[in-house]
Design a protein around this motif. Structure first.
Motif, PDB file in Angstrom:
ATOM      1  N   UNK A   1      -7.069  -0.611  -5.574  1.00 24.55           N
ATOM      2  CA  UNK A   1      -5.982  -0.005  -6.496  1.00 24.55           C
ATOM      3  C   UNK A   1      -4.716   0.137  -5.963  1.00 24.55           C
ATOM      4  N   UNK A   2      -4.757   0.755  -4.615  1.00 25.73           N
ATOM      5  CA  UNK A   2      -3.678   1.134  -3.814  1.00 25.73           C
ATOM      6  C   UNK A   2      -2.821  -0.158  -3.536  1.00 25.73           C
TER       7      UNK A   2
ATOM      8  N   UNK B   1       0.977  -1.384  -4.653  1.00 26.17           N
ATOM      9  CA  UNK B   1       1.734  -1.824  -3.829  1.00 26.17           C
ATOM     10  C   UNK B   1       2.369  -3.170  -4.140  1.00 26.17           C
ATOM     11  N   UNK B   2       1.673  -4.083  -4.683  1.00 30.05           N
ATOM     12  CA  UNK B   2       2.335  -5.557  -4.962  1.00 30.05           C
ATOM     13  C   UNK B   2       3.171  -5.266  -6.280  1.00 30.05           C
ATOM     14  N   UNK B   3       2.721  -4.370  -7.237  1.00 28.27           N
ATOM     15  CA  UNK B   3       3.525  -4.384  -8.377  1.00 28.27           C
ATOM     16  C   UNK B   3       4.703  -3.500  -8.278  1.00 28.27           C
ATOM     17  N   UNK B   4       4.959  -2.612  -7.259  1.00 31.49           N
ATOM     18  CA  UNK B   4       5.977  -2.185  -6.912  1.00 31.49           C
ATOM     19  C   UNK B   4       6.884  -3.092  -6.082  1.00 31.49           C
ATOM     20  N   UNK B   5       6.280  -4.011  -5.340  1.00 27.91           N
ATOM     21  CA  UNK B   5       7.215  -5.077  -4.614  1.00 27.91           C
ATOM     22  C   UNK B   5       7.835  -6.039  -5.539  1.00 27.91           C
ATOM     23  N   UNK B   6       6.934  -6.198  -6.741  1.00 24.33           N
ATOM     24  CA  UNK B   6       7.348  -7.427  -7.581  1.00 24.33           C
ATOM     25  C   UNK B   6       8.661  -6.721  -8.447  1.00 24.33           C
ATOM     26  N   UNK B   7       8.413  -5.381  -8.773  1.00 29.62           N
ATOM     27  CA  UNK B   7       9.403  -4.776  -9.471  1.00 29.62           C
ATOM     28  C   UNK B   7      10.855  -4.519  -8.704  1.00 29.62           C
ATOM     29  N   UNK B   8      10.712  -4.366  -7.518  1.00 31.34           N
ATOM     30  CA  UNK B   8      11.940  -4.428  -6.428  1.00 31.34           C
ATOM     31  C   UNK B   8      12.661  -5.960  -6.599  1.00 31.34           C
ATOM     32  N   UNK B   9      11.589  -6.851  -6.466  1.00 30.31           N
ATOM     33  CA  UNK B   9      12.096  -8.248  -6.448  1.00 30.31           C
ATOM     34  C   UNK B   9      12.957  -8.488  -7.610  1.00 30.31           C
ATOM     35  N   UNK B  10      12.613  -8.206  -8.770  1.00 28.15           N
ATOM     36  CA  UNK B  10      13.122  -8.303 -10.114  1.00 28.15           C
ATOM     37  C   UNK B  10      14.550  -7.596 -10.316  1.00 28.15           C
ATOM     38  N   UNK B  11      14.293  -6.218  -9.752  1.00 29.00           N
ATOM     39  CA  UNK B  11      15.733  -5.603  -9.676  1.00 29.00           C
ATOM     40  C   UNK B  11      16.623  -6.034  -8.973  1.00 29.00           C
ATOM     41  N   UNK B  12      16.319  -6.682  -7.856  1.00 32.09           N
ATOM     42  CA  UNK B  12      17.173  -7.343  -6.844  1.00 32.09           C
ATOM     43  C   UNK B  12      17.887  -8.560  -7.391  1.00 32.09           C
TER      44      UNK B  12
END
Length: 163
Positions: free
Chosen positions: A94-95, A99-110
């Motif tokens: 789950x951790x 982490x993978x979802x947080x990275x995907x969100x950061x990429x989409x925001x970028x």
């Protein structure tokens, strides 16, 4: 049976109930064959079938007790060590997913996406689906009136079956 002058406490109720059950077991069956029974609207006559009990006599269970399934859950069958190890593994997975979802969100925001834009697109999709459902309903009613299938109406309105 208990005396009529005695106050009906919990013990006296259970003993009265047990006495009634004992009488039923040894005495005539309730609504048995040949007995006169006043059924619906006061009609009397023999009952169509004898009284049947759902539980055997003598088995009185506490109805307010919690339900305990006779089937054990897989976690209950595992040993404590294996259970802790499986939970630790699940937490780690789950951790990693978090982490993978947080990275995907950061990429989409970028890339310039925003939450407001996503919500606007979702709203438009809901509106589109509502309009499409209404159109399908109208096509269905029209097909019913004309006595044909909806599939036969599609070419008449220049629609494709994939629409």
């Amino acid at each position: 049976m208990q005396g009529s002058n005695e106050a009906f406490g919990a013990d006296s109720r259970s003993s009265v109930l047990q006495a009634a059950l004992d009488n039923q077991e040894h005495g005539p069956a309730l609504c048995g064959e040949g007995e006169q029974s006043t059924g619906l609207r006061g009609r009397s006559g023999p009952s169509p079938r004898p009284f049947l009990r759902r539980t055997p006599i003598g088995i009185l269970r506490n109805c307010s007790a919690g339900f305990k399934s006779p089937i054990q859950s897989p976690r209950a069958c595992q040993s404590e060590g294996a259970n802790k190890e499986a939970l630790q593994h699940e937490v780690e997975e789950l951790k990693k997913k978090d982490l993978a979802l947080d990275q995907e969100i950061a990429q989409l925001l970028a890339e310039g996406y925003s939450l407001e834009e996503l919500e606007k697109h979702i709203s438009w999709l809901h509106e589109y689906n509502d309009i499409k459902d209404t159109g399908q309903m109208l096509l269905g009613k029209l097909a019913t009136i004309r006595g044909i299938t909806t599939k036969e109406l599609y070419p008449k309105f220049d629609l494709e079956l994939t629409d």
